[in-house]
Design an enzyme around this catalytic site. Structure first.
Site, short mmCIF file in Angstrom:
data_model
loop_
_atom_site.label_atom_id
_atom_site.label_comp_id
_atom_site.label_asym_id
_atom_site.label_seq_id
_atom_site.Cartn_x
_atom_site.Cartn_y
_atom_site.Cartn_z
CD GLN A 1 51.81 13.05 -51.28
OE1 GLN A 1 51.10 13.45 -52.19
NE2 GLN A 1 51.53 11.92 -50.62
CB ALA B 1 43.75 17.96 -52.10
CG HIS B 2 47.44 14.59 -52.77
ND1 HIS B 2 48.20 13.66 -52.12
CD2 HIS B 2 46.19 14.48 -52.25
CE1 HIS B 2 47.44 13.01 -51.27
NE2 HIS B 2 46.24 13.48 -51.32
CG ASN B 3 47.46 12.84 -57.56
OD1 ASN B 3 48.09 12.77 -56.50
ND2 ASN B 3 47.94 12.41 -58.70
#
Lengths: 334, 334, 334
Positions: B192, B233-235
């Site tokens: 990540q 969460a991511h993105n």
């Protein structure tokens, strides 16, 4: 301890070698050798006989093949052994040299304060408190006697704890409540100037957040136990001797009675009133106030017997549609 | 403050003793004596008259028995008192001797950095920032002017904050997103390497997690307020001026519009698009993208008026089954 | 890196200027210029051609207008670039002067321990471990080789980690399980004297809580990945290579098999058994043990195909009531 020492501790009758070494209390299923388990029935006795425990605590109605101790109440005897086995997280006496205690704060001489704890202006740490490393005790906080503040717990300003309150690692007490007003183009923060009060004998789980009140107090009553990752919003009031399981969320200004039990991931809308002795099952969602004691489940939370009936009928919807279709066909065929 | 001073502060008309001492803004229900409350209607006035407040903020259409101040907008006047009563968590000027600031980091001379804060390589702390004890500001993080990072907040590398961003205690920004690929026998970690961007005037609640992007950025738009224990969460991309209540979870790569409100424990699946001005009620679950503004509830989230209708009919399932049975009986009897 | 260097790294065939500077791996949608993206299909190629990437990783069946590299597996090639771009959180070699390591603790000479970390009595830190600032490693904890403990993570006593375990910021391992007995007037705390075991290659998300066992162990099997804000209660056992998404809650003593996937906000009641290869969709609630592999959803969790059918029929309840009413009218009219 030897088996004889255990027998004396639990006030039981020894049936086995007095000198047998007992390592620790264990569950009946455990494989490792050396511990002592308890069994209250034939079926648990069977499991325990096959497990790794080298001795058993049994009621006088049962006899084991392994060495055992006869007691009136095996569960209570086991509980006594657990209490003896319990070791608090290590902490040296006195205030550690690296703890930063503001000169205006008061720390009782019998309190223990660990490395890298920070205690701010005007805070008071009562007799026998244990303040673990990295704990942050904000301005004018007040800790009654015998509290334990575990590593990384954060108390913002004016958080007041009764006696023997346990605050687990990472819990945050007194952060700002979530209050804003929309001014037509953006959200204005409503200043949160109230306090948090946790009464005596409460336990607050790891990573649980209890927000300060907008004005007045967010309050948790005596003896209430709160699990990990729980959200208690601003101005919530919780009664005495409640048990709030993990990941529960209670929204702003809701009033919870005494002895309420809230199952995991359950929640309540804001400004609700939840009466004494209400039990919320896991994932229940309180969207209307609940007066009567009893068990409630579902979304929205309703008396469990009703909610279960509806849930069962929901599962029969495919059958229902089929029966309806058949009736329609018969009506059309006629 | 005296009542006369309060009247001047809120621009109101004094009706009572000028020298009356006012302790703090309070709620109408409070029992303790000494504070000032506001009431906008007869019914709230009645409550406030019976409470502990010694003075009231009232609209010009109402008169109290207690001393009062007439104002155009009691709520706004109370808000002004709250702002005056607000006290930031204590923090001394300058950089505390025990703070560890990497030589390559830049700390504005007007910023305050508390004891035991750690600021890593290449980080930049803007003017007037307050970095509280135990805050961790990772490598190459960038904090705009006026940010407040509360105790124990953690910013991994390359987290960028706009101006006046508040990050509450224990929040974690920039931890790895939850990304793995199954190689047939185990899960391989997808590195990540992205960033987190929080734009100006956001507030991030205690113990909230906002993960770094796999590549690119996880982004929260200006003026958005996020409560405690929320997972972003991511993105994920969140627009401006949203309000995300406690325990909400937004899964990877979901795009949230502007002015979206998400109720407690609501959530969204990954890769969803949620339009501007969408309101999710508590516990709503977005499983399909939502374009149109309006209120949505339930699992899956649907327009509230539809969801409520279905919910009500679900409660009538026992009646439905009974009516069907009766019809079947009539058909068979014929 | 130059494009030629990237081509060598991923073992691909260069189609473009060898000296082109590549900043980082990026997504096809990114606007900023300078990075390299991958595309596996015509449609993604189109998106990538319009984005900011200055070069592309493509399968041999596609050709771009931008410079590109032909590879056998664009996704795997991109993954290799991500791994190269990954930078661990900064940490100096050795033990920082401000870290407090008990003399009876053992720290491998190759381990790195950051500022203000605390390592208690009898703890063991294996080869190559990275212990970040403010980490608390309790008494008799045991960390295998290559573990990473991020800032503010807390390990109470007797937490044992295998090799290469990652514990993200703010996670709390080994806090007391939530166990009480009601004595007729209050809740007595059941001492929690067990341990926590996390086997090799696990990753524990930020702000996740894994409680110690009452007796015995709470255990997470090798290769299992756990996201942020998850609750794992006392005496839970989780198998190998599971993926547990954010905000999941698993109640006490539940046994989870191997390769289980739990969607966001899903949960399990206590004392359940969940078999190998079970998939729980988001928000699923396990209220009865699940033996067979497959996908489960809803409250209570049931096989997804059944749960979906019921969910769809629930949405048709208004139609159902209307049809029933019509039938009743026909019956009455006759």
């Amino acid at each position: 301890m030897t088996l004889a020492e255990v027998a004396i501790l639990v006030g039981g009758e020894l049936n086995g070698p007095a000198e047998l070494e007992i390592s620790e209390p264990v569950s009946p299923e455990v494989k490792e050798l050396g511990g002592i388990a308890f069994a209250e029935s034939e079926s648990y006795l069977e499991i325990a006989e096959q497990g790794g425990a080298v001795a058993l605590l049994l009621p006088r109605s049962l006899r084991g093949k392994k060495p055992f101790i006869h007691v009136d109440n095996p569960r209570a005897a086991f509980f006594a052994l657990l209490q003896r086995a319990e070791q608090p997280l290590s902490l040296n006496p006195g205030v550690h040299a690296t703890a930063i205690v503001d000169p205006t704060a008061t720390v009782d001489p019998s309190a223990q304060v660990g490395p890298y704890a920070v205690i701010e202006r005007g805070a008071r740490i009562g007799a026998g408190c244990r303040v673990y490393p990295f704990a942050y005790i904000g301005e004018n906080c007040d800790l009654g006697a015998g509290c334990a503040i575990f590593p990384h717990a954060v108390l913002y300003t004016r958080v007041r704890l009764g006696e023997r309150v346990i605050v687990h690692a990472g819990a945050v007490l007194g952060a700002d409540g979530f209050g804003y007003v929309w001014d037509g183009s953006k959200r204005l923060k409503v200043p949160q100037v109230g306090a948090v009060v946790i009464e005596s004998d409460c336990e607050i789980g790891a990573l649980t957040a209890i927000d300060r009140a907008t004005v007045g107090e967010t309050r948790v009553g005596p003896g209430t136990k709160i699990d990990n990752l729980v959200q208690i919003a601003h101005n919530v009031e919780i009664g005495s001797h409640c048990a709030i399981a993990s990941q529960v969320g209670i929204a702003g200004s809701t009033k919870v009675g005494d002895r309420v039990m809230a199952g995991g991931q359950s929640g309540s809308a804001d400004h609700m009133v939840i009466g004494n002795d209400v039990v919320l099952t896991a994932r229940a969602a309180v969207l209307q106030s609940i007066e009567s004691p009893g068990e409630y489940m579902g979304f929205p939370a309703r008396p469990s017997f009703e909610a279960k009936k509806v849930l069962l009928l929901t599962l029969k919807l495919p059958e229902l549609f089929a029966r309806l279709k058949k009736l329609e066909k018969r009506a059309n065929d006629r």
